[in-house]
Design a protein around this motif. Structure first.
Motif, PDB file in Angstrom:
ATOM      1  N   MET A   1       0.845  -1.178   0.000  1.00  0.00           N
ATOM      2  CA  MET A   1       0.000   0.000   0.000  1.00  0.00           C
ATOM      3  C   MET A   1       0.890   1.240   0.000  1.00  0.00           C
ATOM      4  O   MET A   1       1.898   1.301   0.688  1.00  0.00           O
ATOM      5  CB  MET A   1      -0.918  -0.006   1.224  1.00  0.00           C
ATOM      6  CG  MET A   1      -1.865   1.169   1.208  1.00  0.00           C
ATOM      7  SD  MET A   1      -3.000   1.337   2.605  1.00  0.00           S
ATOM      8  CE  MET A   1      -3.676  -0.268   2.794  1.00  0.00           C
ATOM      9  N   VAL A   2       0.481   2.219  -0.786  1.00  0.00           N
ATOM     10  CA  VAL A   2       1.200   3.493  -0.879  1.00  0.00           C
ATOM     11  C   VAL A   2       0.318   4.576  -0.266  1.00  0.00           C
ATOM     12  O   VAL A   2      -0.871   4.652  -0.547  1.00  0.00           O
ATOM     13  CB  VAL A   2       1.518   3.846  -2.353  1.00  0.00           C
ATOM     14  CG1 VAL A   2       2.171   5.205  -2.451  1.00  0.00           C
ATOM     15  CG2 VAL A   2       2.383   2.771  -2.986  1.00  0.00           C
ATOM     16  N   THR A   3       0.915   5.399   0.589  1.00  0.00           N
ATOM     17  CA  THR A   3       0.186   6.492   1.226  1.00  0.00           C
ATOM     18  C   THR A   3       0.837   7.812   0.854  1.00  0.00           C
ATOM     19  O   THR A   3       2.050   7.958   0.935  1.00  0.00           O
ATOM     20  CB  THR A   3       0.193   6.325   2.764  1.00  0.00           C
ATOM     21  OG1 THR A   3      -0.388   5.057   3.083  1.00  0.00           O
ATOM     22  CG2 THR A   3      -0.600   7.424   3.425  1.00  0.00           C
ATOM     23  N   LEU A   4       0.007   8.761   0.427  1.00  0.00           N
ATOM     24  CA  LEU A   4       0.476  10.099   0.087  1.00  0.00           C
ATOM     25  C   LEU A   4      -0.324  11.125   0.873  1.00  0.00           C
ATOM     26  O   LEU A   4      -1.529  10.958   1.077  1.00  0.00           O
ATOM     27  CB  LEU A   4       0.290  10.388  -1.401  1.00  0.00           C
ATOM     28  CG  LEU A   4       1.099   9.567  -2.391  1.00  0.00           C
ATOM     29  CD1 LEU A   4       0.672   9.891  -3.818  1.00  0.00           C
ATOM     30  CD2 LEU A   4       2.579   9.851  -2.220  1.00  0.00           C
ATOM     31  N   SER A   5       0.334  12.191   1.282  1.00  0.00           N
ATOM     32  CA  SER A   5      -0.344  13.294   1.936  1.00  0.00           C
ATOM     33  C   SER A   5      -0.301  14.488   0.991  1.00  0.00           C
ATOM     34  O   SER A   5       0.775  14.894   0.541  1.00  0.00           O
ATOM     35  CB  SER A   5       0.346  13.639   3.261  1.00  0.00           C
ATOM     36  OG  SER A   5      -0.343  14.683   3.899  1.00  0.00           O
ATOM     37  N   ILE A   6      -1.470  15.033   0.685  1.00  0.00           N
ATOM     38  CA  ILE A   6      -1.593  16.125  -0.274  1.00  0.00           C
ATOM     39  C   ILE A   6      -2.068  17.378   0.453  1.00  0.00           C
ATOM     40  O   ILE A   6      -3.027  17.335   1.222  1.00  0.00           O
ATOM     41  CB  ILE A   6      -2.603  15.768  -1.394  1.00  0.00           C
ATOM     42  CG1 ILE A   6      -2.262  14.417  -2.030  1.00  0.00           C
ATOM     43  CG2 ILE A   6      -2.684  16.871  -2.439  1.00  0.00           C
ATOM     44  CD1 ILE A   6      -0.912  14.347  -2.700  1.00  0.00           C
ATOM     45  N   ASP A   7      -1.419  18.493   0.181  1.00  0.00           N
ATOM     46  CA  ASP A   7      -1.774  19.774   0.797  1.00  0.00           C
ATOM     47  C   ASP A   7      -2.976  20.363   0.068  1.00  0.00           C
ATOM     48  O   ASP A   7      -2.888  20.737  -1.102  1.00  0.00           O
ATOM     49  CB  ASP A   7      -0.580  20.720   0.721  1.00  0.00           C
ATOM     50  CG  ASP A   7      -0.789  22.018   1.476  1.00  0.00           C
ATOM     51  OD1 ASP A   7      -1.952  22.368   1.788  1.00  0.00           O
ATOM     52  OD2 ASP A   7       0.215  22.699   1.742  1.00  0.00           O
ATOM     53  N   ARG A   8      -4.104  20.467   0.773  1.00  0.00           N
ATOM     54  CA  ARG A   8      -5.332  20.978   0.157  1.00  0.00           C
ATOM     55  C   ARG A   8      -5.298  22.491  -0.046  1.00  0.00           C
ATOM     56  O   ARG A   8      -6.169  23.042  -0.709  1.00  0.00           O
ATOM     57  CB  ARG A   8      -6.547  20.609   1.015  1.00  0.00           C
ATOM     58  CG  ARG A   8      -6.902  19.137   1.002  1.00  0.00           C
ATOM     59  CD  ARG A   8      -7.485  18.688  -0.322  1.00  0.00           C
ATOM     60  NE  ARG A   8      -8.733  19.321  -0.634  1.00  0.00           N
ATOM     61  CZ  ARG A   8      -9.929  18.849  -0.338  1.00  0.00           C
ATOM     62  NH1 ARG A   8     -10.045  17.689   0.268  1.00  0.00           N
ATOM     63  NH2 ARG A   8     -11.017  19.519  -0.650  1.00  0.00           N
ATOM     64  N   GLU A  52       6.545   1.521  -6.092  1.00  0.00           N
ATOM     65  CA  GLU A  52       5.940   2.637  -5.362  1.00  0.00           C
ATOM     66  C   GLU A  52       6.329   3.979  -5.974  1.00  0.00           C
ATOM     67  O   GLU A  52       5.492   4.872  -6.114  1.00  0.00           O
ATOM     68  CB  GLU A  52       6.398   2.564  -3.901  1.00  0.00           C
ATOM     69  CG  GLU A  52       5.761   3.585  -3.009  1.00  0.00           C
ATOM     70  CD  GLU A  52       6.157   3.403  -1.550  1.00  0.00           C
ATOM     71  OE1 GLU A  52       6.395   4.430  -0.891  1.00  0.00           O
ATOM     72  OE2 GLU A  52       6.229   2.249  -1.080  1.00  0.00           O
ATOM     73  N   ASN A  53       7.579   4.123  -6.359  1.00  0.00           N
ATOM     74  CA  ASN A  53       8.026   5.406  -6.927  1.00  0.00           C
ATOM     75  C   ASN A  53       7.357   5.726  -8.252  1.00  0.00           C
ATOM     76  O   ASN A  53       7.118   6.892  -8.562  1.00  0.00           O
ATOM     77  CB  ASN A  53       9.542   5.432  -7.084  1.00  0.00           C
ATOM     78  CG  ASN A  53      10.251   5.596  -5.759  1.00  0.00           C
ATOM     79  OD1 ASN A  53       9.685   6.130  -4.802  1.00  0.00           O
ATOM     80  ND2 ASN A  53      11.478   5.136  -5.677  1.00  0.00           N
ATOM     81  N   ALA A  54       7.039   4.694  -9.039  1.00  0.00           N
ATOM     82  CA  ALA A  54       6.359   4.925 -10.321  1.00  0.00           C
ATOM     83  C   ALA A  54       4.980   5.526 -10.074  1.00  0.00           C
ATOM     84  O   ALA A  54       4.575   6.474 -10.753  1.00  0.00           O
ATOM     85  CB  ALA A  54       6.261   3.634 -11.115  1.00  0.00           C
ATOM     86  N   LEU A  55       4.251   4.984  -9.103  1.00  0.00           N
ATOM     87  CA  LEU A  55       2.934   5.516  -8.763  1.00  0.00           C
ATOM     88  C   LEU A  55       3.050   6.946  -8.255  1.00  0.00           C
ATOM     89  O   LEU A  55       2.320   7.832  -8.702  1.00  0.00           O
ATOM     90  CB  LEU A  55       2.243   4.649  -7.712  1.00  0.00           C
ATOM     91  CG  LEU A  55       0.977   5.238  -7.083  1.00  0.00           C
ATOM     92  CD1 LEU A  55      -0.111   5.446  -8.133  1.00  0.00           C
ATOM     93  CD2 LEU A  55       0.483   4.368  -5.949  1.00  0.00           C
ATOM     94  N   LYS A  56       3.967   7.181  -7.333  1.00  0.00           N
ATOM     95  CA  LYS A  56       4.132   8.520  -6.762  1.00  0.00           C
ATOM     96  C   LYS A  56       4.470   9.540  -7.850  1.00  0.00           C
ATOM     97  O   LYS A  56       3.868  10.616  -7.910  1.00  0.00           O
ATOM     98  CB  LYS A  56       5.226   8.532  -5.698  1.00  0.00           C
ATOM     99  CG  LYS A  56       4.818   7.879  -4.411  1.00  0.00           C
ATOM    100  CD  LYS A  56       5.949   7.946  -3.404  1.00  0.00           C
ATOM    101  CE  LYS A  56       5.571   7.290  -2.095  1.00  0.00           C
ATOM    102  NZ  LYS A  56       6.669   7.345  -1.114  1.00  0.00           N
ATOM    103  N   ASP A  57       5.426   9.202  -8.709  1.00  0.00           N
ATOM    104  CA  ASP A  57       5.819  10.125  -9.784  1.00  0.00           C
ATOM    105  C   ASP A  57       4.659  10.429 -10.713  1.00  0.00           C
ATOM    106  O   ASP A  57       4.404  11.586 -11.053  1.00  0.00           O
ATOM    107  CB  ASP A  57       6.988   9.550 -10.598  1.00  0.00           C
ATOM    108  CG  ASP A  57       8.289   9.507  -9.825  1.00  0.00           C
ATOM    109  OD1 ASP A  57       8.379  10.140  -8.746  1.00  0.00           O
ATOM    110  OD2 ASP A  57       9.226   8.832 -10.291  1.00  0.00           O
TER     111      ASP A  57
END
Length: 99
Positions: A1-8, A52-57
């Motif tokens: 599982m990949v978790t990202l935090s996005i600044d709204r 994971e890096n491919a998804l993040k990028d």
């Protein structure tokens, strides 16, 4: 599982939703809003593997692409409205008066 935090404060719900949509074929995405941060959890669907890096990028690139599209749409909204009005209006209403 990949978790990202996005600044709204940087990316709107519309922009994030569009980027999430493009991952729906490969991932189940859960979203949780915590103040000005949105946490996204990407769980790969069965039989799908990716680094994971491919998804993040890819996801961060999509976020930025949709953000720029939103900026362009906001900046050209009035111009597009004028063009629509002119395209569907009676042409006589917009003829220039030359003297």
């Amino acid at each position: 599982m990949v978790t990202l935090s996005i600044d709204r404060t940087i990316f709107t719900d519309e922009v994030i939703s569009k980027a999430v949509y493009w991952e729906a074929n490969q991932y189940i995405v859960t979203r949780q809003l915590n103040g000005n941060a949105e946490t996204l959890c990407f769980e790969p669907k069965p039989n799908y593997q990716e680094e994971e890096n491919a998804l993040k990028d890819r996801f961060l690139t999509r976020l930025n692409d949709f953000k720029v599209q939103q900026i362009v749409n906001d900046e050209t909204k009035d111009l597009r409205t004028i063009l629509y009005i002119k395209a569907f209006a009676n042409n006589d209403d917009f003829e220039e008066i030359s003297e």
